[in-house]
Design a protein around this motif. Sequence first.
Motif, PDB file in Angstrom:
ATOM      1  N   ASN A   1      44.019  44.948  39.339  1.00  0.00           N
ATOM      2  CA  ASN A   1      44.986  44.322  40.244  1.00  0.00           C
ATOM      3  C   ASN A   1      45.872  45.370  40.903  1.00  0.00           C
ATOM      4  O   ASN A   1      46.219  45.256  42.093  1.00  0.00           O
ATOM      5  CB  ASN A   1      45.850  43.317  39.479  1.00  0.00           C
ATOM      6  CG  ASN A   1      45.087  42.056  39.137  1.00  0.00           C
ATOM      7  OD1 ASN A   1      43.860  42.055  39.138  1.00  0.00           O
ATOM      8  ND2 ASN A   1      45.795  40.978  38.852  1.00  0.00           N
TER       9      ASN A   1
ATOM     10  N   HIS B   1      38.673  34.155  40.721  1.00  0.00           N
ATOM     11  CA  HIS B   1      39.151  33.087  41.606  1.00  0.00           C
ATOM     12  C   HIS B   1      38.041  32.284  42.257  1.00  0.00           C
ATOM     13  O   HIS B   1      38.288  31.176  42.741  1.00  0.00           O
ATOM     14  CB  HIS B   1      40.038  33.693  42.695  1.00  0.00           C
ATOM     15  CG  HIS B   1      41.233  34.404  42.163  1.00  0.00           C
ATOM     16  ND1 HIS B   1      41.728  35.566  42.710  1.00  0.00           N
ATOM     17  CD2 HIS B   1      42.036  34.119  41.103  1.00  0.00           C
ATOM     18  CE1 HIS B   1      42.784  35.958  42.028  1.00  0.00           C
ATOM     19  NE2 HIS B   1      42.988  35.109  41.043  1.00  0.00           N
TER      20      HIS B   1
ATOM     21  N   ALA C   1      45.586  32.699  50.425  1.00  0.00           N
ATOM     22  CA  ALA C   1      46.627  33.618  49.970  1.00  0.00           C
ATOM     23  C   ALA C   1      47.259  34.354  51.152  1.00  0.00           C
ATOM     24  O   ALA C   1      48.469  34.615  51.172  1.00  0.00           O
ATOM     25  CB  ALA C   1      46.054  34.615  48.968  1.00  0.00           C
TER      26      ALA C   1
ATOM     27  N   ARG D   1      49.826  32.237  52.796  1.00  0.00           N
ATOM     28  CA  ARG D   1      51.078  32.220  52.026  1.00  0.00           C
ATOM     29  C   ARG D   1      51.879  33.488  52.300  1.00  0.00           C
ATOM     30  O   ARG D   1      53.107  33.457  52.408  1.00  0.00           O
ATOM     31  CB  ARG D   1      50.755  32.078  50.538  1.00  0.00           C
ATOM     32  CG  ARG D   1      51.977  31.961  49.637  1.00  0.00           C
ATOM     33  CD  ARG D   1      51.632  31.210  48.360  1.00  0.00           C
ATOM     34  NE  ARG D   1      50.448  31.723  47.719  1.00  0.00           N
ATOM     35  CZ  ARG D   1      50.440  32.718  46.835  1.00  0.00           C
ATOM     36  NH1 ARG D   1      51.579  33.303  46.492  1.00  0.00           N
ATOM     37  NH2 ARG D   1      49.313  33.129  46.291  1.00  0.00           N
TER      38      ARG D   1
ATOM     39  N   MET E   1      49.718  38.760  48.940  1.00  0.00           N
ATOM     40  CA  MET E   1      49.742  37.651  47.996  1.00  0.00           C
ATOM     41  C   MET E   1      48.400  37.528  47.292  1.00  0.00           C
ATOM     42  O   MET E   1      47.343  37.514  47.940  1.00  0.00           O
ATOM     43  CB  MET E   1      50.066  36.334  48.723  1.00  0.00           C
ATOM     44  CG  MET E   1      51.481  36.293  49.281  1.00  0.00           C
ATOM     45  SD  MET E   1      52.706  36.286  47.944  1.00  0.00           S
ATOM     46  CE  MET E   1      54.216  36.495  48.898  1.00  0.00           C
TER      47      MET E   1
ATOM     48  N   TYR F   1      45.782  35.297  45.212  1.00  0.00           N
ATOM     49  CA  TYR F   1      45.458  33.866  45.228  1.00  0.00           C
ATOM     50  C   TYR F   1      46.013  33.178  43.994  1.00  0.00           C
ATOM     51  O   TYR F   1      45.859  33.642  42.866  1.00  0.00           O
ATOM     52  CB  TYR F   1      43.945  33.685  45.290  1.00  0.00           C
ATOM     53  CG  TYR F   1      43.499  32.253  45.165  1.00  0.00           C
ATOM     54  CD1 TYR F   1      43.685  31.355  46.210  1.00  0.00           C
ATOM     55  CD2 TYR F   1      42.894  31.799  43.996  1.00  0.00           C
ATOM     56  CE1 TYR F   1      43.271  30.035  46.095  1.00  0.00           C
ATOM     57  CE2 TYR F   1      42.475  30.477  43.873  1.00  0.00           C
ATOM     58  CZ  TYR F   1      42.670  29.602  44.924  1.00  0.00           C
ATOM     59  OH  TYR F   1      42.270  28.298  44.806  1.00  0.00           O
ATOM     60  N   ASP F   2      46.683  32.056  44.223  1.00  0.00           N
ATOM     61  CA  ASP F   2      47.262  31.236  43.158  1.00  0.00           C
ATOM     62  C   ASP F   2      46.780  29.806  43.372  1.00  0.00           C
ATOM     63  O   ASP F   2      47.146  29.171  44.363  1.00  0.00           O
ATOM     64  CB  ASP F   2      48.784  31.302  43.207  1.00  0.00           C
ATOM     65  CG  ASP F   2      49.435  30.575  42.036  1.00  0.00           C
ATOM     66  OD1 ASP F   2      48.884  29.554  41.597  1.00  0.00           O
ATOM     67  OD2 ASP F   2      50.504  31.023  41.577  1.00  0.00           O
TER      68      ASP F   2
ATOM     69  N   LEU G   1      49.560  27.114  44.102  1.00  0.00           N
ATOM     70  CA  LEU G   1      50.252  27.220  45.384  1.00  0.00           C
ATOM     71  C   LEU G   1      49.291  27.090  46.562  1.00  0.00           C
ATOM     72  O   LEU G   1      49.590  26.425  47.561  1.00  0.00           O
ATOM     73  CB  LEU G   1      50.997  28.555  45.463  1.00  0.00           C
ATOM     74  CG  LEU G   1      52.121  28.766  44.450  1.00  0.00           C
ATOM     75  CD1 LEU G   1      52.668  30.175  44.585  1.00  0.00           C
ATOM     76  CD2 LEU G   1      53.236  27.746  44.661  1.00  0.00           C
ATOM     77  N   ASP G   2      48.148  27.730  46.457  1.00  0.00           N
ATOM     78  CA  ASP G   2      47.270  27.831  47.618  1.00  0.00           C
ATOM     79  C   ASP G   2      46.417  26.597  47.847  1.00  0.00           C
ATOM     80  O   ASP G   2      45.970  26.363  48.966  1.00  0.00           O
ATOM     81  CB  ASP G   2      46.380  29.065  47.483  1.00  0.00           C
ATOM     82  CG  ASP G   2      47.187  30.352  47.590  1.00  0.00           C
ATOM     83  OD1 ASP G   2      48.145  30.371  48.376  1.00  0.00           O
ATOM     84  OD2 ASP G   2      46.871  31.317  46.880  1.00  0.00           O
TER      85      ASP G   2
END
Length: 691
Positions: free
Chosen positions: A343, A382, A396, A399, A409, A411-412, A415-416
């Motif tokens: 990351n 993901h 992402a 966002r 950002m 990827y979540d 949220l996404d």
Amino acid sequence: MIRVFSCLADEHDHSFVLVAALVCLAGSAITLQLYDRARRRDTDRVIWTILSGIAGGTAIWSTHFVGMLGFNPPVDHAYEPVLTLTSLAAAILFTISGLHIAISSTNAPGFAIGGALIGVGICVMHFLGMAGLTVAGTIEYDPVLVLLSLCFAVGFSSLALVKTTYARNERGKWIGFGALVLAICTMHFTAMGSATFLPGPDTALVAHSVSSELLAITVVAAISVATGIAIYVLDVRSHQDMVETYRHASLHDPLTGLPNRGHLATLLPEVLHAAERARERVGLLVLDLDRFKQINDVHGHLTGDEMLRHVSASMMQALEPNELLARLGGDEFVTIRSGNPTNQELNELAARLSRSVSTPLPHTRHHLSVGASIGIAIFPDHAQRAEELLAAADLAMYRSKAMRGRDPMLYDPLLDEANREKSCLGFELQRALARDEFDLYYQPLVDTATRNVIALEALLRWRHPTRGLLQPGQFLPVAERHGLMLEIGNWALQRACADAVKWPADLRVSVNIAAAQILGQDLPTIVSTTLERTGLPADRLEIEITEDCITGDPVRALEVVRRLKAQGTTIAMDDYGTGYSSLANLRIFPFDKLKIDRAFVMDVTENHISSAIVKSTVALARDLGIQVTAEGVEREEHFLFLQSIGCTSAQGYLFGKPAQLSSLDVIQRETAAGANPVAARRGILAFAKAR
């Protein structure tokens, strides 16, 4: 030199001299054309250099021996095969070497050295060929003419490559071509003029020598083979080049040269499949440029294209060997990071790309720059498939754009996926107008002194086929993101004016205008055309704008507001008090009305701060000659407070909820009791009856 001319005039068959000249002309043209192609190519350069050298060497050798076939020495003669063929090999090798030096060079001295080596090769070929000439006697050479022939060959060959390389027009190419022809011809005939043949009484020809007839056949065969090889290779390479050109064009973006969406669709699954076998991660970054649209709109598409090329080149320089950049289209790019990245490494890649994108582009007397919103998704964390991974990174990125691109950002899903839902809503919005799914609801504005309805505000609703009735806050932000506000806003304006023309003449209609309508089109002309088409008088139209419509481009917004006022429409600032520069805008913009945001009105009797803000706003507006409408009036005590401080009009559930035209009679039952209720109903009833 008299000896040279006499040799050419008296000792040569001119028909052979003509053939030699034609061979020289054709061979020189082919050689220089292949040299130019080799010099311009980044791939297969060695192949083209060798091919050019074979063509040039064969042309030099063939010119020499065709000329020799037309030479009539005063003694018997024949040709020794080994030295004769060695002279052909020498011509080819020296020509290849000289062309290689010239092609590898970047300046005139290098080109000249390469040409000089070719000139030396012409001389070596000639005298090796002469050494293979066996005569019934001896040959003596004039050293001055030999040296002069060498100077001709070296000088003209150097000039040929320098002129051909630096040729900027046809004239330069012709000079280079002529110089190479002169190098071959002047060297040959000057060297031949330097030779004197002396007969010997008992000198016999070498037993293994070949006759002129056999040599002629050899020359023709050499020319034919060399020509055939050149034509075949040219044909094959041209076909391969054409196929490669089409393939490259289909897989690469023509503007930036980067891999395109089609290439990515093929490459990304292969990368993920390889990573799956190796049990490694793959990072995918989607990058969208910020402020690019403004550059395109203000400075034109040519500047926009230049910016895209500049950004692409900057990002390419920032990449490492295991990273690949592609352009999806527009101002959106994708980077693949293979090699099991962490990351942190993906964040570092995003930072490198962000820095490279922001490199300014010099333009006229100033610099242009853009930013980047970056979204990151990781395989297999993901998504398992290429299209899913790309969609995750794209979400992402949006966002990140919502955060004004401050940080990349990751990827979540929580949220996404909400953003994914909005994206689906965006596609459905594109069809909503065509399917007539939008509607206008109307909410009354009342005069605080009489409680009469003086205007109705048009409020947009979307009758979604599966989601039910959607409020503006549920779909207008999505419409802005997908660039649909112009179409939707203009529809609402047209519909509201068409409805209002059927109302009583003293009832106005209020319409909200989005920033895109002010900054993205000629709004005054559209308003004028709409009023003319519907027959609604301009003084019955009230246009509401927010501070977002102003801060984007204050100069253009001011021009639009002034032109609208000149047409006779009323201009209101909506949601007053929520912006950061409201007072400055009041000083500059000629507003007719302020609409105090409901956040200050709903607790005006309980919160002394809200009370003070509303009081000061009403007092300020009174001094400026501007009317004030208070939004969100829900209780009678709120209305009485507004009435007591001189607020000119009010709007809220106390007087009626937004409703369709066909059901506006329900407002009668929801009108709050108070001063002059009969008058309050009179306006609603008159409106319902007119409908």
